[in-house]
Design an enzyme around this catalytic site. Structure first.
Site, PDB file in Angstrom:
ATOM      1  CG  ASP A 287       1.345   7.424   3.384  1.00 33.93           C
ATOM      2  OD1 ASP A 287       0.217   7.307   3.894  1.00 33.93           O
ATOM      3  OD2 ASP A 287       2.051   8.446   3.522  1.00 33.93           O
ATOM      4  CB  ALA A 288       0.060  10.401   1.076  1.00 33.98           C
ATOM      5  CB  VAL A 289       0.553   8.042  -4.610  1.00 35.10           C
ATOM      6  CG1 VAL A 289       0.895   6.679  -4.052  1.00 35.10           C
ATOM      7  CG2 VAL A 289      -0.903   8.098  -5.053  1.00 35.10           C
TER       8      VAL A 289
ATOM      9  CG  ASP B 128      -4.931   8.568   7.402  1.00 35.15           C
ATOM     10  OD1 ASP B 128      -4.174   9.004   8.292  1.00 35.15           O
ATOM     11  OD2 ASP B 128      -4.560   8.338   6.246  1.00 35.15           O
TER      12      ASP B 128
ATOM     13  NE  ARG C 243      -2.357   3.220   2.594  1.00 38.60           N
ATOM     14  CZ  ARG C 243      -2.079   4.331   3.271  1.00 38.60           C
ATOM     15  NH1 ARG C 243      -0.848   4.605   3.659  1.00 38.60           N
ATOM     16  NH2 ARG C 243      -3.028   5.193   3.553  1.00 38.60           N
TER      17      ARG C 243
ATOM     18  CD  GLU D 174      -3.460   7.782   2.132  1.00 40.00           C
ATOM     19  OE1 GLU D 174      -4.208   8.402   2.905  1.00 40.00           O
ATOM     20  OE2 GLU D 174      -2.237   7.726   2.283  1.00 40.00           O
TER      21      GLU D 174
ATOM     22  CG  HIS E  56     -14.461   6.994   5.535  1.00 40.36           C
ATOM     23  ND1 HIS E  56     -14.513   8.342   5.859  1.00 40.36           N
ATOM     24  CD2 HIS E  56     -14.430   6.328   6.712  1.00 40.36           C
ATOM     25  CE1 HIS E  56     -14.504   8.472   7.175  1.00 40.36           C
ATOM     26  NE2 HIS E  56     -14.450   7.265   7.710  1.00 40.36           N
TER      27      HIS E  56
END
Length: 583
Positions: free
Chosen positions: A247-249, A380, A245, A284, A312
């Site tokens: 993170d925050a691409v 998060d 996974r 992400e 979400h």
């Protein structure tokens, strides 16, 4: 390349310190430095580098172990020494199986990889396909979310180090569980980062939310990109991880013609072919940009999947009624219906939070709904609340079951956050353990500023540096045995079983998804072939127009459901899954 060779174009002189002895290094081509032939070799060697005449040795940028913390010497580690027992494991790839997000430090009381192994049988019984570990790379201090890592090749010692990580993956695979590792390539933590002494790993003056950006497209960025790519491949080759996974691409700044994400995907596919098994990457991203998951043949990046925050937000608002900040646009059953049908809510629409148009429409000919990873809770969305409170603090048991039904019986790849499956009441606030007092204060003060826009009370924000904040986040496993929690746990188990056995719940085509809803009556009907998923978000009983003659009830989360010729009567906060008769 020898064990101690290092890329250090900024060094004018370099000395290797290994087992207490200094060894002058020699400059080579491309900014690389070579260790002398008489340097020691093998596992268990404590070593570091004295850069430009410094009397203090700093860790190896590619250190595999930091037994005494990120400011101390590195220690060599032989990943080939582990005798793997997972030959019987066959990864299904990213196929829509349930993902279970886990933070090692709070998953068990001990907070270690070996302790987590003892809970794997519970996850097998739950029915999850993959365990996703929050970042485990070495960070300063004893506990942390993991996103402040500074040595990407080393596994945090307080979790057990690299050998324990191999034991964990091996144990998971032997039980039929895959492993996804969360990795952070968009920034480095604020303490213990010595990379700047060696080379231009970061681009000064070009920052993101967390600090200076990685140098992916500036001068000398070829080696920086190789540094990251080789780390990515390390997880697959040395630790047998099945997926990563990312993170925050959206914080990866790269203006090259071949974006680093496309290169990641190509390298992963090549490694999968080399190892003869599926490997995958999940991004992400808050960009709502389909290019991330479209094939490289159509100019996409070719990633296997990405998180969808819109799911979400739509679920959270319809269950809790919260509409502050980025939740504002999702204040309708129609918003949830759009997400279920189209994948993104913001797909070119105006975002009030961003004060601009946002996103792009997904193309059903190019993208499968299973490429979107969704959740009702994650680290998060819980941890970035003022008190770190889960939805279990605001919802009744029937509403918690609705979150489960939407996530697991929906058209996307479901992800659960540890403890969600039994309605854990333990919070999961932001926590740190920075040894430097000034950094600890800055972290706590910065945390308070982050909540201003969301309108939360600063008094409700726990001090991330207080050890009690970390302790409060540890799961209380005794809760899962209490009747009200066990009922929800059984609902999750049954939903996951249904997802695995009902073909309609595994459709891979957006065009097979049908959604109907009534905004005023607050009901929603999700059609998946002949399977119907019904939810009543209101507190009052409602009637849903649906021909349910001869239907089989696959799951009901409340008592009092009545099926008629043309309608289904659903009690308040009820959820129902029906297998409709053919016709």
């Amino acid at each position: 390349m020898s064990t101690f060779d290092v890329w250090a174009p900024r060094a004018e002189s370099l000395i290797l310190t290994a087992n207490g002895t200094d060894y002058p290094m020699s400059a080579s081509t491309g900014g690389w430095w070579n260790a002398p032939a008489d340097a020691p070799s093998g596992p268990g060697i404590d070593y570091g580098y004295k850069v430009n005449g410094s009397s203090t040795a700093v860790p190896d940028p590619r250190s595999r172990r930091q037994p005494d913390g990120v400011h101390a010497l590195s220690r060599t580690f032989d990943p080939a020494a582990h005798e793997w027992q997972d030959a019987g494991w066959s990864s299904p790839g990213m196929d829509g199986g349930v993902i279970y997000e886990m933070h090692l430090g709070t998953f068990t009381r001990e907070g270690t990889l070996d302790a987590a192994i003892e809970r794997l049988d519970y996850l097998v019984d739950l029915g999850v396909r993959y365990v996703e570990l929050l970042p485990v790379n070495a960070f300063n201090g004893t506990h942390n979310w993991g996103y402040d890592g500074v040595l990407w090749y080393a596994v945090q010692e307080t979790y057990g180090g690299p050998a324990a990580y191999q034991r964990f993956v091996d144990a998971a695979h032997q039980r039929g569980l895959g492993v996804i590792q969360d990795v952070v390539y968009n920034h480095l933590g604020p303490s213990g980062n010595y990379l700047g002494q060696f080379g231009p790993y970061l681009t000064e003056g070009l920052s993101n939310t967390w600090g200076d950006s990685l140098n992916l497209d500036g001068p000398a960025s070829d080696e920086v990109r190789r540094y990251v790519i080789e780390n990515l491949l390390m997880w697959f080759r040395d630790y047998h991880v099945d997926g990563l996974r990312l993170d925050a691409v959206h914080a990866l700044h790269d203006e090259r013609a071949v974006h680093i994400l496309e290169e990641f995907a190509a390298e992963t596919d090549a490694c999968a072919a080399e190892l003869g098994k599926p490997l995958f990457l999940i991004a992400e991203s808050d960009l709502n940009n389909p290019r991330l998951i479209e094939a490289r043949t159509v100019n996409g990046y070719g990633l296997a999947g990405q998180w969808s925050d819109d799911f979400h937000h739509a679920v959270h608002v319809n269950l809790t009624g919260e509409t502050e900040g980025y939740y504002e646009d999702f204040n309708s059953v129609g918003a949830l219906a759009k997400v279920l049908k189209e994948g993104f809510f913001h797909n070119g629409t105006y975002s009030s939070f961003r004060e601009r148009s946002h996103g792009r429409r997904l193309d059903a000919d190019r993208v499968s709904p299973l490429q979107l990873v969704v959740c009702a809770q994650n680290h998060d969305q819980i941890g970035n609340r003022a008190a770190g409170d889960r939805i279990s603090a605001a919802l009744n048991p029937a509403q918690l079951a609705q979150a489960a039904v939407l996530t697991v019986a929906g058209p996307f790849t479901p992800m659960l956050f540890m403890g969600e499956e039994y309605g854990a009441t333990t919070p999961w606030p932001f926590f740190t353990s920075h040894p430097e007092p000034e950094l600890g204060r800055a972290t706590a003060e910065g945390r308070l500023r982050e909540f201003e826009r969301m309108g939360w009370d600063p008094e409700a924000v726990p001090n991330p540096q207080d050890p009690a904040t970390f302790e409060s986040a540890k799961l209380d496993w005794a809760e899962s045995e209490k009747p009200e929690h066990r009922q929800l746990l059984n609902t999750y188990r049954e939903l996951i079983r249904l997802r695995a056995t009902e073909l309609d719940l595994n459709t891979r085509d957006f065009r097979s998804i049908g959604v109907e809803f009534d905004e005023a009556a607050r009901w929603l009907l999700l059609r998946r072939g002949r399977t119907a998923v019904l939810l009543n978000f209101g507190a009052a009983e409602c009637e849903v127009p649906l021909a349910a003659d001869g239907a089989q009830v696959l799951l009901s989360t409340v008592d009092g459901v009545r099926t008629g010729t043309d309608t289904v009567t659903l009690p308040g906060h009820g959820s129902l899954i029906l297998s409709l008769a053919a016709g």
